[in-house]
Write a protein that holds these residues in place. Structure first.
Motif, PDB file in Angstrom:
ATOM      1  N   ARG A  58       0.847  -1.198   0.000  1.00 54.40           N
ATOM      2  CA  ARG A  58       0.000   0.000   0.000  1.00 54.40           C
ATOM      3  C   ARG A  58       0.883   1.247   0.000  1.00 54.40           C
ATOM      4  NH1 ARG A  58      -5.433  -0.720   1.130  1.00 54.40           N
ATOM      5  NH2 ARG A  58      -6.017  -2.754   1.982  1.00 54.40           N
ATOM      6  N   SER A  70     -11.035   1.788  -6.816  1.00 54.61           N
ATOM      7  CA  SER A  70      -9.903   2.199  -5.990  1.00 54.61           C
ATOM      8  C   SER A  70      -9.247   0.999  -5.313  1.00 54.61           C
ATOM      9  CB  SER A  70     -10.357   3.189  -4.911  1.00 54.61           C
ATOM     10  OG  SER A  70      -9.295   3.449  -4.007  1.00 54.61           O
ATOM     11  N   THR A  72      -6.461   1.625  -3.406  1.00 52.96           N
ATOM     12  CA  THR A  72      -5.912   2.190  -2.178  1.00 52.96           C
ATOM     13  C   THR A  72      -6.909   2.179  -1.031  1.00 52.96           C
ATOM     14  OG1 THR A  72      -6.343   4.328  -3.259  1.00 52.96           O
ATOM     15  CG2 THR A  72      -4.067   3.619  -3.123  1.00 52.96           C
ATOM     16  N   THR A  73      -8.210   2.084  -1.355  1.00 48.73           N
ATOM     17  CA  THR A  73      -9.218   2.022  -0.291  1.00 48.73           C
ATOM     18  C   THR A  73      -9.820   0.625  -0.143  1.00 48.73           C
ATOM     19  OG1 THR A  73     -10.960   2.754  -1.814  1.00 48.73           O
ATOM     20  CG2 THR A  73      -9.809   4.461  -0.556  1.00 48.73           C
ATOM     21  N   SER A  74      -9.362  -0.329  -0.957  1.00 40.57           N
ATOM     22  CA  SER A  74      -9.877  -1.697  -0.860  1.00 40.57           C
ATOM     23  C   SER A  74      -9.343  -2.377   0.395  1.00 40.57           C
ATOM     24  CB  SER A  74      -9.467  -2.512  -2.086  1.00 40.57           C
ATOM     25  OG  SER A  74     -10.067  -2.012  -3.263  1.00 40.57           O
TER      26      SER A  74
END
Length: 228
Positions: A58, A70, A72-74
């Motif tokens: 990440r 997204s 990065t927000t998973s």
């Protein structure tokens, strides 16, 4: 090569390991079916960029989207599912499971996704044939050459029909002849299946197979806009 909605898009990525910055504003867009070579000196951040794109690492800052979704927000479980079903991986030393035969290694991603053994191994045999290593099926990784091992690894990376394949120095441990053969077979199989390939390499001969080259230096990216 560009599309209205890229397959992968990374914007202004930052990543540090302790006090050491690996990425310092890296950006990259990959279109469906495109082969992109990521180049740069050792320690430039190219492998970190690859791992961020693949959802393995990440970033500290920045955004990554896959098919508009997204990363990065998973959640970790969502990323894990994505890596099993949409992404394929090929690394410098293949990372084959030494206790399994080459056929079982190639079938492994399907088995992990719930495919029955007979069906998974039938498809694995087809991919070994496609990568010209059918004769390794019953052998274990320690019984084959490095070039054969990388072609077995390529078969495993492609067997699930991934939309994107991430390859980190796939020819780095091979001589030039075997490296050329691996790249020819990998790129041909990827193009036939429609998979995009993001390839980290320091070898200009390997990068020559790409549609486009990205240079990473000091954690930043520069698109050479090379089209072949």
């Amino acid at each position: 090569m560009t599309t209205a909605e890229p397959l992968l898009h990374a914007q202004d990525l930052h990543k540090s390991f302790g006090p050491t910055p690996a990425l310092a504003g890296a950006s990259l867009t990959v279109a469906a079916g495109e082969l992109v070579a990521v180049m740069g000196p050792s320690g430039s951040g190219k492998s970190t960029l690859l791992h961020c794109l693949a959802g393995i690492t990440r970033p500290d800052q920045g955004a990554i989207t896959y098919q508009g979704r997204s990363l990065t927000t998973s959640t970790d479980s969502e990323l894990s599912a994505l890596r099993r079903t949409h992404f394929g991986f090929l690394f410098q030393f293949g990372q084959l499971v030494p206790e399994l035969s080459c056929l079982e290694n190639v079938a492994l991603p399907l088995r992990l996704n719930g495919t029955r053994r007979k069906a998974a191994e039938a498809r694995a045999a087809e991919w070994l044939e496609r990568l010209e290593v059918a004769d390794t099926a019953a052998k274990r990784p320690g019984e084959i050459s490095g070039g054969q091992g990388q072609r077995v690894g390529a078969a495993r990376a492609l067997i699930t029909g991934p939309r994107a394949v991430f390859a980190d120095e796939p020819t780095g441990a091979l001589d030039s002849l075997n490296g050329e053969r691996v790249m020819k077979l990998l790129t041909r199989a990827a193009r036939e299946s429609g998979a995009a390939v993001v390839l980290v390499t320091h070898d200009v001969r390997v990068a020559a197979y790409a549609d486009r080259e990205i240079v990473v230096r000091d954690g930043r990216t520069r698109d050479l806009a090379t089209t072949r």
